[in-house]
Design a protein around this motif. Structure first.
Motif, mmCIF file in Angstrom:
data_model
loop_
_atom_site.group_PDB
_atom_site.id
_atom_site.type_symbol
_atom_site.label_atom_id
_atom_site.label_comp_id
_atom_site.label_asym_id
_atom_site.label_seq_id
_atom_site.Cartn_x
_atom_site.Cartn_y
_atom_site.Cartn_z
ATOM 1 N N GLU A 123 22.703 -19.345 34.131
ATOM 2 C CA GLU A 123 23.844 -20.258 34.003
ATOM 3 C C GLU A 123 23.426 -21.709 33.859
ATOM 4 O O GLU A 123 24.064 -22.484 33.152
ATOM 5 C CB GLU A 123 24.757 -20.087 35.212
ATOM 6 C CG GLU A 123 25.384 -18.718 35.290
ATOM 7 C CD GLU A 123 25.976 -18.439 36.652
ATOM 8 O OE1 GLU A 123 25.822 -19.265 37.568
ATOM 9 O OE2 GLU A 123 26.594 -17.376 36.790
ATOM 10 N N ALA A 124 22.346 -22.093 34.521
ATOM 11 C CA ALA A 124 21.875 -23.477 34.436
ATOM 12 C C ALA A 124 21.403 -23.811 33.024
ATOM 13 O O ALA A 124 21.656 -24.913 32.520
ATOM 14 C CB ALA A 124 20.758 -23.717 35.446
ATOM 15 N N GLU B 140 12.040 -20.112 20.985
ATOM 16 C CA GLU B 140 10.634 -19.756 20.877
ATOM 17 C C GLU B 140 10.021 -19.432 22.239
ATOM 18 O O GLU B 140 9.202 -18.518 22.377
ATOM 19 C CB GLU B 140 9.879 -20.921 20.241
ATOM 20 C CG GLU B 140 8.434 -20.658 19.952
ATOM 21 C CD GLU B 140 7.782 -21.850 19.294
ATOM 22 O OE1 GLU B 140 7.480 -22.831 20.021
ATOM 23 O OE2 GLU B 140 7.601 -21.814 18.067
ATOM 24 N N ASN B 141 10.422 -20.186 23.273
ATOM 25 C CA ASN B 141 9.886 -19.977 24.605
ATOM 26 C C ASN B 141 10.624 -18.891 25.375
ATOM 27 O O ASN B 141 10.315 -18.652 26.532
ATOM 28 C CB ASN B 141 9.913 -21.287 25.398
ATOM 29 C CG ASN B 141 9.008 -22.336 24.792
ATOM 30 O OD1 ASN B 141 8.021 -22.008 24.156
ATOM 31 N ND2 ASN B 141 9.351 -23.585 24.987
ATOM 32 N N GLY B 142 11.611 -18.299 24.773
ATOM 33 C CA GLY B 142 12.350 -17.226 25.425
ATOM 34 C C GLY B 142 13.321 -17.721 26.484
ATOM 35 O O GLY B 142 13.586 -17.038 27.456
ATOM 36 N N PHE B 143 13.833 -18.918 26.281
ATOM 37 C CA PHE B 143 14.745 -19.543 27.217
ATOM 38 C C PHE B 143 14.080 -19.576 28.554
ATOM 39 O O PHE B 143 14.374 -19.817 29.548
ATOM 40 C CB PHE B 143 16.113 -18.849 27.254
ATOM 41 C CG PHE B 143 16.962 -19.184 26.066
ATOM 42 C CD1 PHE B 143 17.768 -20.287 26.101
ATOM 43 C CD2 PHE B 143 16.952 -18.399 24.932
ATOM 44 C CE1 PHE B 143 18.578 -20.614 25.013
ATOM 45 C CE2 PHE B 143 17.754 -18.707 23.840
ATOM 46 C CZ PHE B 143 18.550 -19.819 23.887
ATOM 47 N N LEU C 45 22.459 -26.464 27.809
ATOM 48 C CA LEU C 45 22.644 -26.441 26.349
ATOM 49 C C LEU C 45 24.022 -26.942 25.946
ATOM 50 O O LEU C 45 24.163 -27.683 24.969
ATOM 51 C CB LEU C 45 22.424 -25.030 25.813
ATOM 52 C CG LEU C 45 20.987 -24.540 25.773
ATOM 53 C CD1 LEU C 45 20.933 -23.101 25.298
ATOM 54 C CD2 LEU C 45 20.148 -25.431 24.887
ATOM 55 N N VAL C 46 25.044 -26.545 26.679
ATOM 56 C CA VAL C 46 26.400 -27.013 26.360
ATOM 57 C C VAL C 46 26.508 -28.515 26.568
ATOM 58 O O VAL C 46 27.112 -29.229 25.755
ATOM 59 C CB VAL C 46 27.445 -26.252 27.209
ATOM 60 C CG1 VAL C 46 28.810 -26.891 27.090
ATOM 61 C CG2 VAL C 46 27.495 -24.801 26.790
ATOM 62 N N GLN C 47 25.914 -29.014 27.630
ATOM 63 C CA GLN C 47 25.937 -30.456 27.895
ATOM 64 C C GLN C 47 25.214 -31.220 26.786
ATOM 65 O O GLN C 47 25.715 -32.244 26.305
ATOM 66 C CB GLN C 47 25.282 -30.746 29.234
ATOM 67 C CG GLN C 47 25.286 -32.207 29.611
ATOM 68 C CD GLN C 47 24.596 -32.464 30.937
ATOM 69 O OE1 GLN C 47 23.975 -31.585 31.510
ATOM 70 N NE2 GLN C 47 24.702 -33.689 31.420
ATOM 71 N N PHE C 48 24.066 -30.712 26.356
ATOM 72 C CA PHE C 48 23.322 -31.370 25.280
ATOM 73 C C PHE C 48 24.085 -31.300 23.960
ATOM 74 O O PHE C 48 24.076 -32.253 23.182
ATOM 75 C CB PHE C 48 21.935 -30.740 25.155
ATOM 76 C CG PHE C 48 20.986 -31.517 24.289
ATOM 77 C CD1 PHE C 48 20.819 -32.884 24.453
ATOM 78 C CD2 PHE C 48 20.256 -30.884 23.304
ATOM 79 C CE1 PHE C 48 19.945 -33.601 23.659
ATOM 80 C CE2 PHE C 48 19.387 -31.577 22.499
ATOM 81 C CZ PHE C 48 19.229 -32.945 22.673
ATOM 82 N N ALA C 49 24.777 -30.182 23.717
ATOM 83 C CA ALA C 49 25.569 -30.050 22.488
ATOM 84 C C ALA C 49 26.729 -31.037 22.485
ATOM 85 O O ALA C 49 27.001 -31.682 21.462
ATOM 86 C CB ALA C 49 26.091 -28.622 22.357
#
Length: 88
Positions: A3-4, A85-88, A9-13
């Motif tokens: 979830e973090a 690439e890093n697999g999240f 990702l949503v915050q950065f988007a």
């Protein structure tokens, strides 16, 4: 992905959308306030008088700040691809 990570990702988007659209929105707001002031002073209430200058101002600002907008979107894309690439 937990979830973090999803929240990050949503915050950065959202931040990317805000920073990429800020120049065009600011230009439309400034031109709109200026035209509204002119219309109030002269009492000319023509609808096309507001739209045409706004459209021209937005096109000019997007043309001038295109590299900035592209850099913001490119930065977001690079972050997404690195996380994939890093697999999240």
């Amino acid at each position: 992905m937990n979830e973090a990570d999803a929240l990050d990702l949503v915050q950065f988007a959202i931040w990317t959308v805000l920073t990429a659209s800020a120049p065009a929105v600011a230009a439309a707001m400034l031109v709109g306030v200026g035209i509204a002031l002119i219309q109030a002073l002269t009492q000319i209430q023509e609808i096309t008088l507001t739209f045409v200058p706004k459209i021209v101002a937005i096109f000019l600002v997007v043309a001038l700040t295109g590299p900035f907008i592209g850099a913001q979107i490119s930065s977001f894309t690079n972050v997404i691809f690195e996380r994939i690439e890093n697999g999240f």
